[in-house]
Design an enzyme around this catalytic site. Structure first.
Site, PDB file in Angstrom:
ATOM      1  N   THR A  14      16.459  17.775 -49.630  1.00 25.29           N
ATOM      2  CA  THR A  14      16.599  17.796 -48.057  1.00 25.29           C
ATOM      3  C   THR A  14      15.568  16.800 -47.420  1.00 25.29           C
ATOM      4  OG1 THR A  14      17.275  20.078 -48.320  1.00 25.29           O
ATOM      5  CG2 THR A  14      16.371  19.330 -46.109  1.00 25.29           C
ATOM      6  N   ARG A  46      16.199  15.018 -60.586  1.00 29.43           N
ATOM      7  CA  ARG A  46      16.901  15.562 -61.629  1.00 29.43           C
ATOM      8  C   ARG A  46      18.131  15.259 -62.027  1.00 29.43           C
ATOM      9  NH1 ARG A  46      15.979  21.624 -60.022  1.00 29.43           N
ATOM     10  NH2 ARG A  46      17.121  20.635 -58.532  1.00 29.43           N
ATOM     11  N   LYS A 106       2.989  22.916 -49.458  1.00 27.14           N
ATOM     12  CA  LYS A 106       1.933  23.752 -49.146  1.00 27.14           C
ATOM     13  C   LYS A 106       1.963  24.698 -50.199  1.00 27.14           C
ATOM     14  CE  LYS A 106       6.376  24.980 -47.681  1.00 27.14           C
ATOM     15  NZ  LYS A 106       7.413  24.419 -47.166  1.00 27.14           N
ATOM     16  N   LYS A 206       0.842  28.177 -45.705  1.00 25.91           N
ATOM     17  CA  LYS A 206       0.685  27.089 -44.863  1.00 25.91           C
ATOM     18  C   LYS A 206      -0.583  27.748 -43.925  1.00 25.91           C
ATOM     19  CE  LYS A 206       5.478  26.158 -44.441  1.00 25.91           C
ATOM     20  NZ  LYS A 206       6.772  26.377 -43.810  1.00 25.91           N
TER      21      LYS A 206
HETATM   22  P1  NAP Z   1      15.087  20.152 -52.438  1.00 28.56           P
HETATM   23  O1  NAP Z   1      16.313  19.848 -51.313  1.00 28.56           O
HETATM   24  O2  NAP Z   1      15.460  21.295 -53.493  1.00 28.56           O
HETATM   25  O3  NAP Z   1      14.854  18.831 -53.253  1.00 28.56           O
HETATM   26  C1  NAP Z   1      14.345  18.847 -54.557  1.00 28.56           C
HETATM   27  C2  NAP Z   1      14.325  17.757 -55.199  1.00 28.56           C
HETATM   28  O4  NAP Z   1      13.475  17.334 -56.226  1.00 28.56           O
HETATM   29  C3  NAP Z   1      15.830  17.127 -55.577  1.00 28.56           C
HETATM   30  O5  NAP Z   1      15.897  15.656 -55.517  1.00 28.56           O
HETATM   31  C4  NAP Z   1      15.665  17.353 -57.117  1.00 28.56           C
HETATM   32  O6  NAP Z   1      16.538  16.565 -57.724  1.00 28.56           O
HETATM   33  C5  NAP Z   1      14.105  16.847 -57.501  1.00 28.56           C
HETATM   34  N1  NAP Z   1      13.776  17.771 -58.907  1.00 28.56           N
HETATM   35  C6  NAP Z   1      13.722  18.942 -58.695  1.00 28.56           C
HETATM   36  N2  NAP Z   1      13.047  19.187 -60.172  1.00 28.56           N
HETATM   37  C7  NAP Z   1      12.895  17.826 -60.607  1.00 28.56           C
HETATM   38  C8  NAP Z   1      12.296  17.510 -61.817  1.00 28.56           C
HETATM   39  N3  NAP Z   1      11.886  18.190 -62.614  1.00 28.56           N
HETATM   40  N4  NAP Z   1      12.326  16.054 -61.996  1.00 28.56           N
HETATM   41  C9  NAP Z   1      12.477  15.154 -60.856  1.00 28.56           C
HETATM   42  N5  NAP Z   1      13.100  15.514 -59.909  1.00 28.56           N
HETATM   43  C10 NAP Z   1      13.264  16.968 -59.605  1.00 28.56           C
HETATM   44  O7  NAP Z   1      13.594  20.622 -51.702  1.00 28.56           O
HETATM   45  P2  NAP Z   1      13.103  20.057 -50.241  1.00 28.56           P
HETATM   46  O8  NAP Z   1      13.702  21.118 -49.443  1.00 28.56           O
HETATM   47  O9  NAP Z   1      13.565  18.852 -49.974  1.00 28.56           O
HETATM   48  O10 NAP Z   1      11.788  20.525 -50.355  1.00 28.56           O
HETATM   49  C11 NAP Z   1      10.732  19.411 -51.337  1.00 28.56           C
HETATM   50  C12 NAP Z   1       9.237  19.780 -50.817  1.00 28.56           C
HETATM   51  O11 NAP Z   1       9.113  19.884 -49.270  1.00 28.56           O
HETATM   52  C13 NAP Z   1       9.049  21.412 -51.199  1.00 28.56           C
HETATM   53  O12 NAP Z   1       7.616  21.374 -51.322  1.00 28.56           O
HETATM   54  C14 NAP Z   1       9.264  22.334 -49.731  1.00 28.56           C
HETATM   55  O13 NAP Z   1       8.190  23.191 -49.758  1.00 28.56           O
HETATM   56  C15 NAP Z   1       8.443  21.027 -48.618  1.00 28.56           C
HETATM   57  N6  NAP Z   1       8.891  21.137 -47.414  1.00 28.56           N
HETATM   58  C16 NAP Z   1      10.428  21.522 -47.320  1.00 28.56           C
HETATM   59  C17 NAP Z   1      11.032  21.477 -46.081  1.00 28.56           C
HETATM   60  C18 NAP Z   1      12.368  21.583 -45.421  1.00 28.56           C
HETATM   61  O14 NAP Z   1      12.912  21.922 -44.405  1.00 28.56           O
HETATM   62  N7  NAP Z   1      13.277  21.587 -46.420  1.00 28.56           N
HETATM   63  C19 NAP Z   1      10.085  21.414 -44.990  1.00 28.56           C
HETATM   64  C20 NAP Z   1       8.772  21.201 -45.095  1.00 28.56           C
HETATM   65  C21 NAP Z   1       8.271  21.166 -46.472  1.00 28.56           C
HETATM   66  P3  NAP Z   1      18.143  16.687 -57.627  1.00 28.56           P
HETATM   67  O15 NAP Z   1      18.622  16.183 -56.214  1.00 28.56           O
HETATM   68  O16 NAP Z   1      18.514  15.866 -58.704  1.00 28.56           O
HETATM   69  O17 NAP Z   1      18.384  18.101 -57.784  1.00 28.56           O
HETATM   70  N1  HSE Z   2      11.081  26.781 -45.915  1.00 23.71           N
HETATM   71  C1  HSE Z   2      10.348  26.269 -44.913  1.00 23.71           C
HETATM   72  C2  HSE Z   2      10.366  26.841 -43.448  1.00 23.71           C
HETATM   73  C3  HSE Z   2      10.280  24.629 -44.765  1.00 23.71           C
HETATM   74  O1  HSE Z   2      11.547  27.540 -43.380  1.00 23.71           O
HETATM   75  O2  HSE Z   2       9.599  27.045 -42.700  1.00 23.71           O
HETATM   76  C4  HSE Z   2       9.182  24.223 -43.823  1.00 23.71           C
HETATM   77  O3  HSE Z   2       7.984  24.330 -44.600  1.00 23.71           O
END
Ligand code: NAP
Ligand code: HSE
Length: 466
Positions: A14, A46, A106, A206
């Protein structure tokens, strides 16, 4: 170009997808803002066969994080995997290899901030994490830089977009909890393990990060008390509404002017509640006494007119009380692809300009230095409380409950009990709103109430935000 900043993404889901999109689509804008080009040099995932938006050129893709951390043309590794195992290994490996790190993680900072920051200092590199708290809201810079003249005295914040989205959807659209959570997941707001969102853990992580910046405390995993929205009964949303309140999952940090009293009240309110102030601290020679900060995450009833009550959907908001500035409010989209990627790329620009390195060195976060603050339990945080009991509908029950509260010096502000249905006879909900009381005294009263024979189920209680 030789002065190009080479960037590797580890994780392209994402948030990573959003970052790749900005880096690939807005090259000229970013180069103008940074004074040098930013180039995407590696993308580690991955499953390289997964379709991605934007499409990542095949030659940039890898499944080996070392392809990012050990690429000589990469100066910054952006960790967007999540969790605390692979992510921690990637971050430490990147720092050891002389790369700067940008992360939105976080959970990692809350669990291993000291280790990560020590590794960065040892390597002479910076760790940037604007995206880790409140998504697209620049609260890390606001707290660490713009409010640097202040001692923060309190923080009240909506820090989990998923929970706020669910509460809004249940309240305004009548969605079930499960349907609202599924929608939040579909929209990319939720963590890979959404339990962290709804049980208060993500907001606690956070708050721990904000507490490090605001108070210099490294709150351990159990020092941020937490309660999520996963057990919230729609009945309480309805009762709250009837009383003129909205339920929000709040992350709060309270300090007090002295050692005795702290919480969401002023002196006048304390007196109205019939509770005395703590005695002044005795004059003592230096060093000054350690000040205490209580950190907790829980559903809180906010008046409909409260600024934080009006924060809807996946928006976040952070209310910061500073001793010089007074109260400031930061609000915006707190989760999802675009907002989070916006903050990640801002960190990349700061690194390209060279600002982030200077800020990192000056801030000395997670350095273990004594900040003069220590984390304490919430027992002394004073609040009004919403209490819902399921009680036998018979004479004397309200008197027994009132007595248990009075024994702890807690007086009742209002009571709601609807008439039992005609075919009634079973237990009925009894809602009590109290005046201000220290949390510890309220919990002591609850223990007594729980032992009353007329009380049919464990008490449900929440703080009130006014
Ligand atoms: P996500 O959509 O689940 O993406 C995770 C990514 O990591 C995917 O591309 C996955 O690969 C890759 N991955 C997982 N395991 C791996 C490994 N062992 N080796 C290499 N790549 C690997 O997660 P996200 O929502 O983007 O969140 C990422 C981070 O941002 C987290 O720490 C989350 O807490 C933080 N965050 C998220 C948001 C939000 O709104 N989503 C907001 C603020 C902060 P594949 O694509 O091939 O599966
Ligand atoms: N899962 C988190 C939320 C993403 O819903 O706030 C942003 O850190």
């Amino acid at each position: 170009m030789s002065d190009t900043l080479g960037i590797a993404l580890v994780g392209c889901g994402t948030v990573g997808g959003g970052v790749a999109d900005i880096l690939l689509r807005h090259r000229d804008r970013l180069a103008a803002r940074a004074g040098r080009p930013l180039a995407l040099r590696k993308v580690v995932v991955r499953d390289p066969a997964k379709p991605r938006d934007p499409a990542i050129p095949r030659h940039l893709l890898s499944t080996d994080p070392r392809a990012a951390t050990h690429d000589p043309d990469v100066q910054v590794v952006v960790e967007l995997v999540g969790g605390t195992t692979v992510a921690k290994a990637v971050v430490l490996d990147a720092l050891a290899a002389g790369k700067h790190v940008v992360t939105a993680n976080k959970a990692l900072l809350a669990a291993a901030g000291a280790e990560v920051f020590a590794a960065a200092r040892a390597a002479g590199r910076a760790v940037c994490f604007e995206a880790a708290v409140a998504g697209g809201v620049p609260i890390i810079r606001a707290l660490g830089e713009s409010l640097a003249a202040n001692q923060v005295t309190a923080i009240q914040a909506i820090l989990n977009g998923t929970s706020n989205f669910i509460l809004t959807a249940m309240d305004e659209r009548g969605l079930t909890y499960a349907a609202a959570l599924a929608e939040a997941q579909r929209l990319g707001y939720a963590e890979a393990d959404p339990t962290l969102d709804v049980d208060g853990s993500d907001a606690a992580h956070k708050l721990a990060v904000l507490a490090q910046i605001a108070f210099g405390v490294a709150a351990g995993p159990h020092e941020v008390e937490r309660q999520g929205i996963d057990a919230l009964d729609p009945m309480d949303i309805r009762f709250a509404d009837e009383l003129g309140y909205t339920i929000k999952l709040l992350a709060e940090a309270w300090t007090g002017p002295d050692e005795g009293e702290r919480g969401r009240h002023g002196e006048g309110e304390k007196e109205r509640a019939g509770l005395s102030s703590s005695p002044p601290l005795p004059l003592s020679p230096s060093p000054p006494p350690t000040r205490r900060v209580a950190l907790h995450v829980a559903p809180v009833l906010l008046r409909h007119t409260d600024l934080l009550a009006q924060v809807r959907g996946a928006y976040n908001a952070v209310l910061v009380h500073g001793d010089v500035v007074g109260e400031t409010l930061y609000q915006g989209p707190g989760a999802g692809r675009g907002p989070t990627a916006s903050s990640v790329v801002a960190d990349l620009i700061d690194l390209a300009v060279g600002r982030a390195q200077r800020t990192f060195a000056a801030a000395r976060l997670w350095s273990g230095a004594d900040s003069g603050f220590a984390v304490e339990p919430t027992e002394r945080v004073r609040s009004r409380f919403y209490l819902r009991l399921l009680v036998a509908d018979r004479p004397g029950v309200l008197a027994d409950v009132s007595r248990a509260l009075a024994d702890e010096g807690i007086s009742i502000s209002s009571v709601v009990q609807h008439e039992a249905a005609e075919d009634g006879g079973g237990p009925v909900p009894l809602v009590i709103v109290t005046h201000y009381a220290p949390t510890g005294r309220f919990k002591a009263a609850l223990a007594k109430i729980g032992r009353l024979p007329a009380v049919a189920a464990p008490a449900v209680f929440y703080s009130m935000g006014d």
